[in-house]
Design an enzyme around this catalytic site. Structure first.
Site, PDB file in Angstrom:
ATOM      1  N   GLY A 207      -5.323  -4.902  -1.684  1.00 21.63           N
ATOM      2  CA  GLY A 207      -4.518  -4.873  -2.893  1.00 21.63           C
ATOM      3  C   GLY A 207      -3.926  -3.205  -2.807  1.00 21.63           C
TER       4      GLY A 207
ATOM      5  N   LYS B 114      -5.229  -1.723  10.855  1.00 19.44           N
ATOM      6  CA  LYS B 114      -6.406  -2.276  11.768  1.00 19.44           C
ATOM      7  C   LYS B 114      -6.048  -2.867  12.973  1.00 19.44           C
ATOM      8  CE  LYS B 114      -5.471  -4.837   8.055  1.00 19.44           C
ATOM      9  NZ  LYS B 114      -5.316  -4.902   6.645  1.00 19.44           N
TER      10      LYS B 114
ATOM     11  N   GLU C 142      -9.623   5.392   7.043  1.00 17.85           N
ATOM     12  CA  GLU C 142     -10.421   4.732   6.239  1.00 17.85           C
ATOM     13  C   GLU C 142      -9.889   3.507   5.825  1.00 17.85           C
ATOM     14  OE1 GLU C 142     -13.823   6.092   5.382  1.00 17.85           O
ATOM     15  OE2 GLU C 142     -13.564   3.900   4.831  1.00 17.85           O
TER      16      GLU C 142
ATOM     17  N   VAL D 260     -10.287  -0.655   6.866  1.00 17.55           N
ATOM     18  CA  VAL D 260     -11.612  -1.431   6.733  1.00 17.55           C
ATOM     19  C   VAL D 260     -12.075  -1.390   5.268  1.00 17.55           C
ATOM     20  CG1 VAL D 260     -13.744  -1.948   7.421  1.00 17.55           C
ATOM     21  CG2 VAL D 260     -12.453  -1.000   9.201  1.00 17.55           C
TER      22      VAL D 260
ATOM     23  N   LYS E  80     -11.276  -5.411  11.862  1.00 20.71           N
ATOM     24  CA  LYS E  80     -12.034  -4.462  11.144  1.00 20.71           C
ATOM     25  C   LYS E  80     -13.465  -4.271  11.615  1.00 20.71           C
ATOM     26  CE  LYS E  80      -9.599  -5.440   6.859  1.00 20.71           C
ATOM     27  NZ  LYS E  80      -9.364  -6.494   5.594  1.00 20.71           N
TER      28      LYS E  80
ATOM     29  N   ASP F 108      -7.646 -10.614  11.108  1.00 19.70           N
ATOM     30  CA  ASP F 108      -7.769  -9.109  10.282  1.00 19.70           C
ATOM     31  C   ASP F 108      -9.318  -8.761  10.142  1.00 19.70           C
ATOM     32  OD1 ASP F 108      -6.314  -7.675   7.923  1.00 19.70           O
ATOM     33  OD2 ASP F 108      -8.449  -8.206   7.166  1.00 19.70           O
TER      34      ASP F 108
ATOM     35  N   GLU G 168      -1.938 -10.933   4.222  1.00 21.62           N
ATOM     36  CA  GLU G 168      -1.028 -10.046   5.201  1.00 21.62           C
ATOM     37  C   GLU G 168       0.577 -10.772   5.300  1.00 21.62           C
ATOM     38  OE1 GLU G 168      -1.847  -7.194   6.876  1.00 21.62           O
ATOM     39  OE2 GLU G 168      -3.677  -7.517   5.663  1.00 21.62           O
TER      40      GLU G 168
ATOM     41  N   VAL H 250       0.858  -1.266   0.020  1.00 20.69           N
ATOM     42  CA  VAL H 250      -0.140   0.017  -0.087  1.00 20.69           C
ATOM     43  C   VAL H 250       0.878   1.170  -0.031  1.00 20.69           C
ATOM     44  CG1 VAL H 250      -1.959   1.267   1.048  1.00 20.69           C
ATOM     45  CG2 VAL H 250      -1.840  -1.222   1.114  1.00 20.69           C
TER      46      VAL H 250
ATOM     47  N   GLY I 253      -0.652 -10.039  -3.227  1.00 21.97           N
ATOM     48  CA  GLY I 253      -0.380  -8.866  -2.179  1.00 21.97           C
ATOM     49  C   GLY I 253      -1.820  -8.559  -1.502  1.00 21.97           C
TER      50      GLY I 253
HETATM   51  N1  HSE Z   1      -4.983  -9.055   4.229  1.00 24.67           N
HETATM   52  C1  HSE Z   1      -6.399  -7.886   3.970  1.00 24.67           C
HETATM   53  C2  HSE Z   1      -7.471  -8.713   3.305  1.00 24.67           C
HETATM   54  C3  HSE Z   1      -5.996  -6.981   3.497  1.00 24.67           C
HETATM   55  O1  HSE Z   1      -7.329  -9.693   2.696  1.00 24.67           O
HETATM   56  O2  HSE Z   1      -8.602  -8.375   3.209  1.00 24.67           O
HETATM   57  C4  HSE Z   1      -6.643  -5.491   3.382  1.00 24.67           C
HETATM   58  O3  HSE Z   1      -7.024  -5.223   4.685  1.00 24.67           O
END
Ligand code: HSE
Length: 425
Positions: free
Chosen positions: A323, A115, A139, A142, A215, A211, A200, A21, A197
């Site tokens: 992504g 997050k 922003e 999430v 969120k 994850d 994580e 990112v 990508g």
């Molecule tokens: N690893 C996270 C996903 C990345 O797959 O949604 C975005 O937060």
């Protein structure tokens, strides 16, 4: 320049982290066409003045102009007088947490996509930002590029929010979709998600639903005015004995196939709602939904967040949930919001306490399960009498308490996962 000066001079940005990112954000901030587009929309484009990375000499496939400082002295960078905004895209709790804390306390604004940090330390960071009078925006934390936090706070401000639910992890949705559609196995699809990508650095955070839990905690803070303890959120479907493995790690291709034969999809769904007792409920677990429903038909890396509120009814936010390029959209939007002087993501909401969430399995559900051991055998009467729908191995029950379904399944197979059915979803 006072970082709280709004739109008068370009915001001077320090970017921490040049991962998937971070790199995409840097590319846009340096792109002439992007900058003139922003200026044409009446906002002074922010200036990337420094990049903080652990190893500044490592090649990252990104040309940085010589005017952009590269440094590994992150502690100094976040309190540098030449910086107005710190964009934290390192991820993880430390050192990101202390860097964000220092930046806020010293009067710098912060934009972050972290997050884990927000879910675990959000209430502390929120207090720090409030005290310093700086903005903390998140922003990107999430649903990647899908704008959902600011709309909950701003555009739905006239509503009472009753529930928020959705698919908020792209990696696991991609894995479940590929397993269901192509019969591919779990390991194979997971490595593909890593290559693209989405996943994580440590994919257990995705597949064990940490994850998504993080969120959901952030969504709940904005929708329900409380920071839920992320560790108190249920991350596993129940099994006959105890729980199934966390997140999607126990979901089998056979279950996805049998669900499809009954018109259902199994999805990792994050849900937060107000219980009948007034306490918030929240969980992230694989559940069965109708295959044609908005949740059931959301495939691949796409995220979907539905907000059920009064008086609006049900509104949905859908788009690319992971992504680099997609997520950079949310980071850039937060930078531009700060340039416009819009303050923190929570806007005018009052401070939120940190709360523990009670488990949400008490209420009656219909359940979906697959009992492979029944193939060729006569379905025990105690199961056939509770079936709303069934084929040779898969059942959907009428609404019943978890204890009752467990009692019936115990003699069949103690390892069966019992998926809650979200009939209305
Ligand atoms: N690893 C996270 C996903 C990345 O797959 O949604 C975005 O937060």
């Amino acid at each position: 320049v006072d970082p709280r000066d709004g739109n008068r001079s370009p915001l001077r940005v320090a970017l921490l982290g040049l991962g998937t990112v971070g790199k995409a954000v840097a590319q846009q901030l340096l792109d002439t066409a992007w900058r003139s587009g922003v200026a044409a929309r009446g906002i002074t484009p922010p200036e990337l003045v420094a990049v903080g990375v652990r190893d500044p000499d490592r090649p990252r496939g990104l040309e940085l102009p010589s005017a952009v400082r590269r440094t590994d002295a992150l502690d100094d960078l976040v309190v540098d007088d030449g910086i107005d905004v710190v964009v934290e895209l390192i991820g993880g709790l430390q050192p990101a947490g202390s860097l964000v804390g220092r930046a806020l306390e010293s009067g710098r604004h912060v934009v972050t996509g972290n997050k884990a940090l927000l879910a675990c330390e959000g209430h502390v960071l929120e207090s720090a930002a409030r005290e310093a009078g700086t903005a903390l925006r998140f922003e990107a934390s999430v649903a990647g590029g899908v704008p959902v936090l600011a709309p909950i706070v701003n555009d739905l401000a006239g509503n009472r929010i009753d529930a928020i639910r959705g698919i908020v992890n792209g990696t696991t949705n991609h894995i479940l979709s590929a397993m269901a559609e192509d019969g591919r196995d779990y390991e194979d699809v997971l490595s593909e998600a890593q290559e693209r990508g989405y996943a994580e650095a440590d994919p257990s955070g995705d597949v064990e639903a940490w994850d998504a839990a993080y969120k959901l905690a952030i969504l709940a803070r904005l929708g329900f005015g409380e920071w839920p303890e992320a560790t108190s959120l249920r991350r596993a479907a129940p099994a006959v004995v105890a729980d199934a493995p966390a997140g999607i790690t126990g979901v089998r291709t056979r279950e996805l196939e049998r669900a499809a034969s009954l018109g259902l999809s199994i999805k990792l769904v994050a849900r937060a709602e107000r219980g009948r007792d007034g306490c918030s409920r929240a969980s992230i677990m694989p559940v069965a939904v109708r295959g044609t429903s908005p949740l059931g038909s959301t495939g691949g890396v796409t995220n979907l967040v539905e907000v059920i509120a009064e008086p609006v009814g049900r509104v949905a936010f859908r788009g690319p949930g992971a992504g680099g390029r997609a997520t950079s959209s949310a980071v850039l939007a937060d930078l531009l919001a700060i340039a416009r002087g819009e303050g923190s993501t929570w806007g005018p909401l009052p401070p939120a306490p940190s709360v523990t969430i009670p488990d949400d399995l008490d209420e009656e559900h219909s359940w979906f399960f697959v009992a492979t051991s029944l193939v060729g055998a006569h379905t025990p009467p105690r199961l056939s009498e509770i079936a709303l729908a069934a084929d040779d191995e898969a059942f959907v029950t009428r609404p019943m308490a978890l204890a009752a379904i467990r009692e019936r399944l115990a003699p069949v197979d103690p390892s069966i996962t019992i998926y809650p059915l979200l009939a209305e979803a």
